[in-house]
Design an enzyme around this catalytic site. Structure first.
Site, PDB file in Angstrom:
ATOM      1  N   HIS A  61     -19.884   9.794  19.525  1.00  0.00           N
ATOM      2  CA  HIS A  61     -19.362  10.090  20.853  1.00  0.00           C
ATOM      3  C   HIS A  61     -19.469  11.578  21.182  1.00  0.00           C
ATOM      4  O   HIS A  61     -19.437  11.955  22.346  1.00  0.00           O
ATOM      5  CB  HIS A  61     -17.916   9.616  20.980  1.00  0.00           C
ATOM      6  CG  HIS A  61     -17.799   8.121  20.925  1.00  0.00           C
ATOM      7  ND1 HIS A  61     -17.235   7.463  19.861  1.00  0.00           N
ATOM      8  CD2 HIS A  61     -18.229   7.159  21.779  1.00  0.00           C
ATOM      9  CE1 HIS A  61     -17.295   6.155  20.078  1.00  0.00           C
ATOM     10  NE2 HIS A  61     -17.905   5.953  21.220  1.00  0.00           N
ATOM     11  N   HIS A  89     -15.745   8.551  17.100  1.00  0.00           N
ATOM     12  CA  HIS A  89     -16.517   9.126  16.001  1.00  0.00           C
ATOM     13  C   HIS A  89     -17.546  10.121  16.505  1.00  0.00           C
ATOM     14  O   HIS A  89     -17.643  10.423  17.697  1.00  0.00           O
ATOM     15  CB  HIS A  89     -17.190   8.009  15.189  1.00  0.00           C
ATOM     16  CG  HIS A  89     -18.089   7.130  16.013  1.00  0.00           C
ATOM     17  ND1 HIS A  89     -19.331   7.525  16.452  1.00  0.00           N
ATOM     18  CD2 HIS A  89     -17.904   5.880  16.498  1.00  0.00           C
ATOM     19  CE1 HIS A  89     -19.884   6.556  17.161  1.00  0.00           C
ATOM     20  NE2 HIS A  89     -19.033   5.544  17.203  1.00  0.00           N
ATOM     21  N   LYS A 143     -11.407   1.619  18.458  1.00  0.00           N
ATOM     22  CA  LYS A 143     -12.172   2.117  17.318  1.00  0.00           C
ATOM     23  C   LYS A 143     -12.100   3.633  17.276  1.00  0.00           C
ATOM     24  O   LYS A 143     -11.643   4.282  18.208  1.00  0.00           O
ATOM     25  CB  LYS A 143     -13.628   1.661  17.425  1.00  0.00           C
ATOM     26  CG  LYS A 143     -13.804   0.160  17.275  1.00  0.00           C
ATOM     27  CD  LYS A 143     -15.276  -0.207  17.267  1.00  0.00           C
ATOM     28  CE  LYS A 143     -15.454  -1.707  17.088  1.00  0.00           C
ATOM     29  NZ  LYS A 143     -16.879  -2.104  17.118  1.00  0.00           N
TER      30      LYS A 143
END
Length: 578
Positions: free
Chosen positions: A142, A139, A136
């Protein structure tokens, strides 16, 4: 330093109250500096230390009686009372000499050698943070986990702990079945080489959308995951390639943030040990079967009439889940490291997950779980780049650097630097960190680029500007090796206020360490920055005599030492020019 003065105060109070000095020291507080208001240097709240020494009288009367039994000396120039406290003012010459000497002597360790921190257990601390899912997007969530975890690790190291920084990657589960099955249809090797993370995410989005509409694609994903579970060479090779590419790309971002990890692990390392956890739960009679044949652990308390509280730890086909692998990882770390504490840094949506994790570990008899802690943080809104849309963390860092470069180019006072982009990057990251750390970590907040990048106000840019200004001023200092100075040269009110603020540094570190909330340190450094700028305007160096200039430069050097060290604990790299 504050510790020396606390000891002198504690020694005298101890003789009267017959309370050990060590018990008194935590109750002697440096008084916070207030604008345009004269305050004493220290206060001791009588209610916390007088016990049964005095009759049943008011706190005010207790303070007056205790103050009446104390006397000034060569260190304490004045004793008074406040709201339920006894106050102490330190001899000004001694205050100036002692604080500046301590900072010059201790350097980056100033504030960390305090008695306040001496009784805090030191040992091995594991900090798990950042932990992106490699299939994933890395983003903006994080970013919070990364900078908060880095701050906690820095703080623990600064007070003397041995720290292991762990990045626990989400690198297993059904999402990788989707990615593996979808890459043959939507993937492109050239795009994977050119921009790995973006392309993996593109593939994941497409295959996930198709799987929601097409049962055949969902079955293909399950089949691929089954191949992975069974060690199929082709499937494992593709998964390994995706994982290695992801870590390589993440490392570039971490380097920009000034972060590094001692260990990269992940769920995949515990897929087999997770089965050992399931077997252990069975052997202890903790594993039950639900109505849909999944494995659950009952976590409801005896006599609880509410709906049962349980955690699902096994799928109906017998395979493990995220929490099962987390249990396996925790047990493995307990056995491998024998840590004194382990801190998980994730967003608050995982609060329930960690409650279950700790409860299950407790049921399994793992007493070390009492040394585990979950530090939660809230969500960020508004951190879009000029391109808009969903963004990678790297986009945010690029945006911060780009905006800061533009601001530097438009500012007449900007100084020429060898690498403007590098300076802009460090300032931009400072802006992101301070904006994030100003409030309670668990709170959601709305990010604002304009506010974050202002050069005045309580921003990371302001901290960097103040540090660079001090560094430029200290270029005038030719005799910095000579510590001797005349305290008469430093009697200005702005100096005394700043030194009183420096006295509080160890208390701020203590509170920050206790709550693991960076906002206390951010607020303190902002206060120090504003005091430094007032002093810079007030205390001229170039027009002063050599003796006065030397004393003032030693004073400014002391500010820079504490400011730089505090910034580094937060994860900010101070710049010397901007």
């Amino acid at each position: 330093m504050a510790g020396h003065f606390r000891r002198v105060i504690a020694e005298q109070v101890s003789q009267i109250l017959r309370v050990p000095e060590k018990e008194l020291i935590p109750h002697i507080h440096a008084v916070q500096v207030l604008k345009k208001q004269l305050t004493p240097d220290f206060k001791l709240f009588v209610n916390s230390v007088t016990k049964d020494y005095f009759d049943a009288v008011s706190h005010k009367e207790k303070a007056h009686r205790l103050a009446g039994k104390l006397s000034s000396n060569s260190v304490i120039s004045e004793i008074g009372t406040g709201q339920g406290c006894v106050t102490f003012t330190i001899n000004r010459d001694l205050l100036i000499k002692r604080v500046l000497h301590e900072i010059a002597q201790d350097g980056p360790k100033y504030g960390f050698n305090s008695e306040l921190l001496s009784d805090i257990p030191k040992g091995l601390t594991l900090v798990e943070y950042s932990s992106p899912n490699i299939a994933k997007k890395f983003h903006v969530g994080h970013l919070r986990s990364t900078i908060i975890g880095n701050f906690i690790a820095n703080l623990k190291e600064a007070v003397g702990n041995k720290v292991v920084r762990m990045n626990y990657l989400g690198d297993w589960g059904f999402q990788f079945g989707l990615l593996g099955a979808g890459f043959s249809k939507f993937g492109c090797s050239e795009k994977l080489r050119a921009y790995p993370l973006e392309h993996l995410f593109e593939v994941y989005v497409k295959v996930n959308a198709e799987a929601e509409q097409d049962e055949e694609m969902k079955q293909c994903a399950q089949d691929f995951m089954q191949k992975l579970e069974n060690g199929d060479p082709e499937a494992v090779s593709l998964w390994t390639h995706f994982r290695d590419l992801s870590i390589e790309e993440y490392s570039k971002v971490y380097k920009r943030l000034g972060c590094q990890f001692d260990e990269y692990s992940g769920e995949s390392l515990y897929k087999e040990k997770a089965q050992d956890v399931i077997n252990l739960l069975k052997s202890k009679g903790l594993l039950q079967k639900s109505s849909n044949d999944t494995g659950i652990v009952d976590l409801s308390k005896p006599g609880d009439r509410e709906l049962s509280n349980y955690s699902t730890v096994m799928r109906s086909d017998g395979t493990s889940l995220y929490i099962t692998r987390d249990i396996a990882a925790a047990i493995d770390r307990m056995e491998k490291y024998g840590f004194d504490e382990m801190i998980y840094v994730t967003d608050k949506s995982q609060e329930g997950h960690f409650e279950h994790l700790f409860q299950i570990l407790k049921l399994l008899g793992k007493e070390q779980v009492d040394r585990c802690q979950h530090v939660m943080f809230g969500r960020v809104q508004g951190m879009q780049t000029r391109r808009g849309g969903v963004i990678f963390l790297e986009d945010v860092l690029d945006e911060a650097r780009s905006r800061m470069l533009q601001n530097m180019a438009n500012t007449e006072t900007s100084k020429a630097t060898e690498d403007p982009a590098d300076v802009a990057e460090k300032i931009g990251i400072a802006a992101l960190i301070v904006q994030d750390f100003k409030g309670l970590l668990v709170s959601d907040y709305c990010f604002n680029w304009s506010q974050a990048l202002q050069s005045c106000g309580d921003t990371g840019v302001f901290l960097q500007y103040t540090h660079a200004r001090l560094h430029s001023l200290l270029d005038l200092w030719e005799s910095r090796e000579e510590e001797a100075f005349d305290a008469v040269c430093l009697q200005d009110p702005c100096v005394i206020l700043t030194l009183k603020h420096l006295l509080r540094y160890d208390e701020v570190i203590f509170k920050t360490l206790k709550d693991l909330q960076p906002r206390y340190l951010v607020s303190y450094l902002m206060g120090l920055g504003h005091l430094a700028n007032v002093a810079h305007h007030t205390l001229r160096v170039k027009e002063s005599s050599p003796e006065v200039a030397h004393a003032r430069l030693l004073f400014f050097y002391s500010i820079q030492v504490v400011l730089a060290n505090g910034m580094k604990v937060l994860g900010i790299t101070p710049v010397d020019k901007m």
